[in-house]
Design a protein around this motif. Structure first.
Motif, short mmCIF file in Angstrom:
data_model
loop_
_atom_site.label_atom_id
_atom_site.label_comp_id
_atom_site.label_asym_id
_atom_site.label_seq_id
_atom_site.Cartn_x
_atom_site.Cartn_y
_atom_site.Cartn_z
N ARG A 186 0.83 -1.20 0.00
CA ARG A 186 0.00 0.00 0.00
C ARG A 186 0.86 1.26 0.00
O ARG A 186 0.58 2.22 -0.71
CB ARG A 186 -0.94 -0.02 1.21
N LYS A 187 1.93 1.25 0.77
CA LYS A 187 2.83 2.40 0.81
C LYS A 187 3.49 2.62 -0.55
O LYS A 187 3.64 3.77 -1.00
CB LYS A 187 3.89 2.20 1.90
N MET A 188 3.90 1.53 -1.19
CA MET A 188 4.55 1.66 -2.50
C MET A 188 3.59 2.23 -3.53
O MET A 188 3.97 3.09 -4.35
CB MET A 188 5.09 0.30 -2.95
N ILE A 189 2.35 1.78 -3.50
CA ILE A 189 1.36 2.26 -4.47
C ILE A 189 1.11 3.75 -4.27
O ILE A 189 1.04 4.52 -5.23
CB ILE A 189 0.06 1.45 -4.35
N ARG A 190 0.98 4.19 -3.01
CA ARG A 190 0.75 5.61 -2.76
C ARG A 190 1.96 6.44 -3.18
O ARG A 190 1.81 7.54 -3.72
CB ARG A 190 0.46 5.85 -1.28
N GLU A 191 3.15 5.90 -2.97
CA GLU A 191 4.35 6.64 -3.37
C GLU A 191 4.43 6.77 -4.89
O GLU A 191 4.81 7.83 -5.42
CB GLU A 191 5.60 5.95 -2.84
N LEU A 192 4.05 5.71 -5.61
CA LEU A 192 4.04 5.79 -7.07
C LEU A 192 3.05 6.84 -7.56
O LEU A 192 3.33 7.60 -8.50
CB LEU A 192 3.69 4.42 -7.66
N ALA A 193 1.88 6.91 -6.92
CA ALA A 193 0.89 7.94 -7.30
C ALA A 193 1.44 9.32 -7.01
O ALA A 193 1.25 10.26 -7.79
CB ALA A 193 -0.42 7.70 -6.56
N ASP A 194 2.13 9.48 -5.88
CA ASP A 194 2.72 10.78 -5.54
C ASP A 194 3.79 11.18 -6.55
O ASP A 194 4.06 12.37 -6.73
CB ASP A 194 3.32 10.74 -4.14
N ARG A 195 4.40 10.21 -7.20
CA ARG A 195 5.39 10.48 -8.25
C ARG A 195 4.74 10.77 -9.59
O ARG A 195 5.43 10.97 -10.58
CB ARG A 195 6.35 9.29 -8.39
N GLY A 196 3.39 10.75 -9.64
CA GLY A 196 2.68 11.12 -10.86
C GLY A 196 2.15 9.97 -11.68
O GLY A 196 1.55 10.19 -12.74
#
Length: 312
Positions: A176-186
């Motif tokens: 879940r953390k990785m997915i949110r970080e990817l979204a934050d990267r655009g």
């Protein structure tokens, strides 16, 4: 660049008489996480396979970063990373070799390929096992490796089909953390999952599909407001619970109360201000209110309300 990164336009996919996807339309803005939920056999995987150019629609079209899956499949594949619910691994290669193979398959060469490989290993937390054979990986580490494979060519869009299936709680939190970080990267992410509590925390918007038809779409809060206007209230009074329940039942917006000792449980239609007014009214009637608990309906509650559990 368009603000819309994933778009389905009146998408249909028929298998004989079965309408696996039936006139589905929605869009996902760039940098958002979209949760795609529905019962087994609802049409989620078929929709994802069409987006990933692994299948063609019977009618309609879908677009990834502005390119049609029907007319421009090669351009779509360059911009998309697909993580299926089941994926092939090669027992006799290690993690680094596996990712390097897919980096080469996606046209990465030289220093670019080396840098991308190192970044993916670091991001997915698989650097420490780069030389470990895939056959020795746990389920959670194989999921990380598959995510890395989908990320290796730095796609703008990620399609993740049940990525948390079979993972332990810690692995699900890390994912879940990785997915949110990817979204934050655009990156724009479309994810399907049966773990609705996690989707509610992770997603900017969701779509609910059943029997190939999209029943609801929007942010979790919007769907909750549209489909679940009631909340459950539990009021504890120190005395005269039976009498208080009778008076509550006469109020507008109050469902039939259930009494459990000092607790009165009932469905209540109203916002936070209406709830405060109701408590003030009880106190004004002389009841000694010691506790009020409000249970807002969850995404699981909304899902059960919207769907009927039908399969094709």
């Amino acid at each position: 660049m368009s603000d819309t990164c994933i778009e389905l336009r009146r998408l249909h996919r028929f298998f004989g008489k079965t309408k696996a996807v039936n006139d589905v339309s929605f869009s996902v803005p760039r940098g958002h996480v979209f949760g795609y939920i529905g019962p087994n056999g609802a049409g989620k995987t078929t929709s994802m396979r069409i987006l990933a150019t692994l299948d063609l629609p019977s009618y309609g079209d879908a677009f990834v970063d502005g390119f049609s899956v029907v007319n421009d499949p090669e351009l779509v594949r360059r911009r998309l990373g697909f993580m299926p619910d089941s994926f092939g691994t090669y027992r006799d290669v290690n993690c680094a070799e596996y990712l390097d193979f897919f980096a080469r398959a996606n046209g990465l060469v030289g220093r670019q390929r080396t840098q991308r490989l190192q970044w993916v290993l670091h991001f997915t937390g698989t650097s420490g096992m780069a030389e470990k054979p895939i056959r020795g990986l746990s389920k959670g580490m194989k999921q990380r490796l598959c995510l890395g494979r989908a990320l290796i060519h730095d796609p703008a869009v990620m399609i993740l089909d049940e990525p948390a299936s079979g993972l332990d709680p810690r692995a699900r939190i890390d994912l879940r953390k990785m997915i949110r970080e990817l979204a934050d990267r655009g990156k724009t992410i479309l994810i399907s999952s049966h773990i609705l509590t996690e989707l509610a925390e992770m997603c900017d918007s969701v779509g609910i599909i059943e029997q190939g038809q999209l029943l609801a779409t929007g942010s979790v809060e919007e769907i909750q407001r549209q489909r679940a206007q009631h909340r459950e209230l539990v009021v504890r009074v120190l005395d005269r619970a039976d009498q208080a329940a009778g008076e509550l039942h006469s109020r507008d917006g109050v469902g039939r109360p259930l009494i459990d000792g000092q607790q009165i449980r009932f469905e209540f239609e109203g916002d936070a201000e209406s709830q405060a007014d109701l408590v003030a009214w009880l106190v004004g009637r002389g009841y000694r209110v010691s506790e009020v608990v409000s249970h807002k309906k969850s995404l699981e509650d909304v899902f059960l309300q919207v769907t009927e559990g039908l399969v094709q």
